[in-house]
Write a protein that holds these residues in place. Structure first.
Motif, PDB file in Angstrom:
ATOM      1  N   GLU A  32       0.840  -1.204   0.000  1.00 11.83           N
ATOM      2  CA  GLU A  32       0.000   0.000   0.000  1.00 11.83           C
ATOM      3  C   GLU A  32       0.873   1.252   0.000  1.00 11.83           C
ATOM      4  O   GLU A  32       0.573   2.237  -0.700  1.00 11.83           O
ATOM      5  N   GLU A  33       1.951   1.232   0.762  1.00 17.09           N
ATOM      6  CA  GLU A  33       2.871   2.378   0.785  1.00 17.09           C
ATOM      7  C   GLU A  33       3.540   2.569  -0.571  1.00 17.09           C
ATOM      8  O   GLU A  33       3.724   3.706  -1.037  1.00 17.09           O
ATOM      9  N   ALA A  35       2.295   1.701  -3.504  1.00 16.66           N
ATOM     10  CA  ALA A  35       1.283   2.224  -4.425  1.00 16.66           C
ATOM     11  C   ALA A  35       1.103   3.727  -4.242  1.00 16.66           C
ATOM     12  O   ALA A  35       1.027   4.483  -5.225  1.00 16.66           O
ATOM     13  N   ARG A  36       1.050   4.182  -2.970  1.00 18.19           N
ATOM     14  CA  ARG A  36       0.899   5.624  -2.711  1.00 18.19           C
ATOM     15  C   ARG A  36       2.103   6.398  -3.241  1.00 18.19           C
ATOM     16  O   ARG A  36       1.945   7.451  -3.873  1.00 18.19           O
ATOM     17  N   ALA A  37       3.293   5.865  -2.994  1.00 21.39           N
ATOM     18  CA  ALA A  37       4.506   6.559  -3.440  1.00 21.39           C
ATOM     19  C   ALA A  37       4.589   6.644  -4.955  1.00 21.39           C
ATOM     20  O   ALA A  37       5.122   7.618  -5.516  1.00 21.39           O
ATOM     21  N   ASP A  39       1.937   6.730  -6.857  1.00 19.95           N
ATOM     22  CA  ASP A  39       0.705   7.395  -7.303  1.00 19.95           C
ATOM     23  C   ASP A  39      -0.132   6.483  -8.197  1.00 19.95           C
ATOM     24  O   ASP A  39      -0.634   6.903  -9.249  1.00 19.95           O
ATOM     25  N   SER A  41      -3.045   2.923  -7.849  1.00 15.57           N
ATOM     26  CA  SER A  41      -3.892   2.160  -6.931  1.00 15.57           C
ATOM     27  C   SER A  41      -3.212   0.826  -6.614  1.00 15.57           C
ATOM     28  O   SER A  41      -2.388   0.338  -7.407  1.00 15.57           O
TER      29      SER A  41
END
Length: 199
Positions: A32-33, A35-37, A39, A41
């Protein structure tokens, strides 16, 4: 255009993952981290990389195989292998030197990634064996082709390990060239060490 965009997304995810792995540690970083980094999903991340280990996997096989496929069929087998590997590696090093080194640091240090890298090498060996068999017009299971495939993959792995041990300061192309030379010519290509004056 679509393929370039997919390639850019894949690279962005992988680079974000490596940065987090180095900063936080492999085990401590979540998908999840990543994916956020990057940008994207989580579902997009898993479309490109079905497992966390795949984020550090070697994805250069298609490049080398394509280059090998373009070599003349009447060319000696090992010449074709050497030319394809040298051309592909030159391209990879020019584009991804630091990425290669970062990935090597992780792959050789993290137990889960060492295991994944071993599976990658096995897949690479089987892929090389299949294409060499096809190019030679032979039947599956040729002992000679099995040996050549195993030796080439091992030689490349050893060259990469030596490059990593030197923290990327040695010339990878020279290490690979020497490894392939030893693979092709065997013990006859190894120069005996000269005895010291005290011996």
């Amino acid at each position: 255009m679509r393929e370039r965009k997919k390639r850019a997304t894949r690279v962005a995810i992988q680079r974000a993952a490596l940065a987090l792995f180095l900063a936080k540690g492999y085990d401590e970083t979540t998908t999840e981290e990543i994916a956020r980094a990057a940008d994207v999903s989580p579902s997009t991340l898993f479309n490109y990389f079905p497992t966390k280990e795949a984020l550090v996997a070697d994805d250069y096989d298609p490049l080398f195989i394509n280059l090998l496929e373009t070599r003349p069929l009447d060319e000696p087998m090992f010449t074709s292998i050497r030319k394809a590997l040298e051309a592909g590696l030159a391209q990879v090093v020019a584009e991804d030197h630091e990425f290669l080194l970062t990935r090597a640091r992780l792959a050789f240090k993290v137990p889960a990634l060492r295991a994944a890298a071993a599976l990658d090498r096995e897949r690479s060996e089987l892929l090389l064996r299949a294409i060499l068999t096809r190019r030679a017009g032979g039947a599956e299971g040729s002992f000679e082709i099995k040996v050549v495939s195993a030796l080439v993959v091992s030689a490349m792995t050893t060259a990469m390990e030596a490059w990593f041990d030197a923290d990327g300061k040695s010339e990878l192309m020279e290490l690979v060239g020497r490894a392939l030379e030893i693979t092709e010519f065997g013990a006859a290509s190894v120069t005996p060490a000269k005895p010291s004056l005290g011996q």
